[in-house]
Write a protein that holds these residues in place. Structure first.
Motif, PDB file in Angstrom:
ATOM      1  N   ILE A 138      27.257 -14.206  -7.415  1.00 21.03           N
ATOM      2  CA  ILE A 138      26.163 -14.632  -6.363  1.00 21.03           C
ATOM      3  C   ILE A 138      25.299 -15.693  -7.427  1.00 21.03           C
ATOM      4  O   ILE A 138      24.952 -16.844  -6.790  1.00 21.03           O
ATOM      5  CB  ILE A 138      25.324 -13.488  -5.909  1.00 21.03           C
ATOM      6  CG1 ILE A 138      26.185 -12.541  -5.130  1.00 21.03           C
ATOM      7  CG2 ILE A 138      24.236 -14.053  -5.287  1.00 21.03           C
ATOM      8  CD1 ILE A 138      25.362 -11.417  -4.601  1.00 21.03           C
ATOM      9  N   PHE A 152      20.820 -11.175  -0.172  1.00 17.80           N
ATOM     10  CA  PHE A 152      20.579 -12.226  -0.769  1.00 17.80           C
ATOM     11  C   PHE A 152      19.251 -12.772  -0.721  1.00 17.80           C
ATOM     12  O   PHE A 152      18.917 -14.028  -0.698  1.00 17.80           O
ATOM     13  CB  PHE A 152      21.590 -13.364  -0.032  1.00 17.80           C
ATOM     14  CG  PHE A 152      23.162 -13.046  -0.131  1.00 17.80           C
ATOM     15  CD1 PHE A 152      23.752 -13.319  -1.270  1.00 17.80           C
ATOM     16  CD2 PHE A 152      23.715 -12.189   0.657  1.00 17.80           C
ATOM     17  CE1 PHE A 152      24.983 -13.057  -1.362  1.00 17.80           C
ATOM     18  CE2 PHE A 152      24.865 -12.004   0.671  1.00 17.80           C
ATOM     19  CZ  PHE A 152      25.861 -12.292  -0.433  1.00 17.80           C
ATOM     20  N   LEU A 157      28.552 -14.084   0.993  1.00 22.04           N
ATOM     21  CA  LEU A 157      28.139 -15.161   0.059  1.00 22.04           C
ATOM     22  C   LEU A 157      28.723 -16.439   0.475  1.00 22.04           C
ATOM     23  O   LEU A 157      28.090 -17.664   0.431  1.00 22.04           O
ATOM     24  CB  LEU A 157      28.726 -14.750  -1.290  1.00 22.04           C
ATOM     25  CG  LEU A 157      28.735 -15.810  -2.358  1.00 22.04           C
ATOM     26  CD1 LEU A 157      27.229 -16.000  -2.670  1.00 22.04           C
ATOM     27  CD2 LEU A 157      29.482 -15.412  -3.441  1.00 22.04           C
TER      28      LEU A 157
END
Length: 353
Positions: free
Chosen positions: A150, A185, A226
């Motif tokens: 990430i 995220f 992602l």
């Protein structure tokens, strides 16, 4: 019980799912941690459709704690929706999140708040479980791989994306919206909204009560999410560059192949039975399809932004009264758009939603 008239300075949001055994200790430890520092606070406990009586216990705990605000969702929607339900109801100038399983240390909350108070160049403080106490390798190894992946993909360099203990300035929370499973995220979404992010080590404890909600299958969902995040961060306002770029890479060799076969045909060669002809046609068709998808995306983007559906940019304004706690009535209530449209304001603490 009457609504709190003065907005608190800190809003703590905790999504809860089947954590009835941890709730009394969680509420007590959060209260003790927040009483040790000068900022006023509220605890927004979002029960995400628990089936073990967590929602009922929250209502009981709230009867004697005016700072505890239970939010009871109709069913289990997932952690992202649980967090968003809390974000829609925050009133403080700082927002803190943590999990309800007591693996996060509530006593670390003042540490994160102090960083926001003393460093005006920081908008978000992310916890780093430097010494993780998870015994299972199936949780540690995928987490390390996911953190590196990430960080490289989004450009937000953090050691620990999965730590739920985080603190934000309110305006950052107002700019981000969670859905699906994008709670993983939040740092990337916050950076996209203009946040300046730092990371501090926090304590971590092994789970002693309840059952973990995470499994190895989460790794595959992280990869898919992602891909979505990278697309949103890089191409949300220019989808033609994403789809059109792929289309050109496909169509260019296709056109070259067809041009070569055309020249062979002019010199009398039979090209009808060549597999290369099929490859060339398919590449050209696929390229045209991708370019068309990009053009449609551009039209949808233009419609979205020109109709007022989203922000193209954010401006860092000097701190105003709403950032220092002296909110206007509208800011103090912070009614979500969907509620404002129906004339719904804040509910008293302890009232289920």
């Amino acid at each position: 019980m009457q609504p709190i008239s003065t907005p608190p300075e800190v809003s703590i949001v905790v999504p809860i799912y089947n954590e009835v055994d941890n709730l009394p200790d969680l509420v007590t430890r959060i209260e003790a941690a927040m009483r040790s520092q000068p900022l006023s606070f509220e605890l927004i406990a979002v029960d995400d459709g628990s089936r073990d009586g967590s929602g009922k216990l929250l209502l009981e705990l709230a009867r004697t704690r005016p700072w505890l605000r239970p939010v009871l969702l109709a069913r289990n929607y997932g952690q992202s929706s649980g967090l968003q339900a809390g974000f829609d109801r925050v009133r403080g100038r700082y927002v803190v999140t943590l999990d309800a399983d007591l693996q996060n240390e509530p006593d670390d909350i003042p540490l994160l708040l102090n960083r926001l108070e003393t460093d005006p160049d920081v908008d978000m403080v992310s916890g780093w479980r430097k010494d993780r106490q998870d015994a299972a390798l199936s949780r540690k190894l995928p987490s390390k791989i996911a953190n590196r992946l990430i960080s490289q993909a989004t450009g937000v360099q953090l050691h620990d994306y999965g730590c739920a203990l985080k603190a934000y300035r309110r305006h950052i929370i107002d700019r981000i919206h969670l859905y699906g499973e994008l709670h993983r995220f939040i740092p990337s979404l916050a950076r996209d909204a203009g946040a300046r992010i730092t990371e501090v080590p926090v304590r971590h404890h092994a789970r002693t009560r309840g059952v973990s909600k995470y499994g190895i299958d989460r790794t595959f969902r992280v990869i898919l999410d992602l891909i979505l995040m990278v697309f949103l961060m890089r191409y949300r306002q220019r989808p033609l560059h994403a789809f059109g770029g792929v289309g050109l890479w496909l169509a260019t060799p296709g056109f070259l192949i067809l041009a070569w076969l055309f020249l062979l045909k002019l010199f009398g060669h039979d090209i009808g039975g060549r597999p290369l002809l099929i490859v060339g046609v398919m590449l050209v068709l696929m390229g045209i399809t991708f370019v068309a998808a990009g053009l449609i995306g551009e039209l949808l983007t233009r419609i979205y932004y020109e109709s007022g559906g989203g922000q193209q940019y954010y401006v860092n304004e000097p701190e105003t009264s709403s950032e220092t706690g002296a909110n206007s009535p509208a800011d103090a209530q912070h009614i979500p758009p969907t509620q404002a449209a129906h004339g719904q304001g804040e509910r008293p603490p302890g009232t289920p939603v």
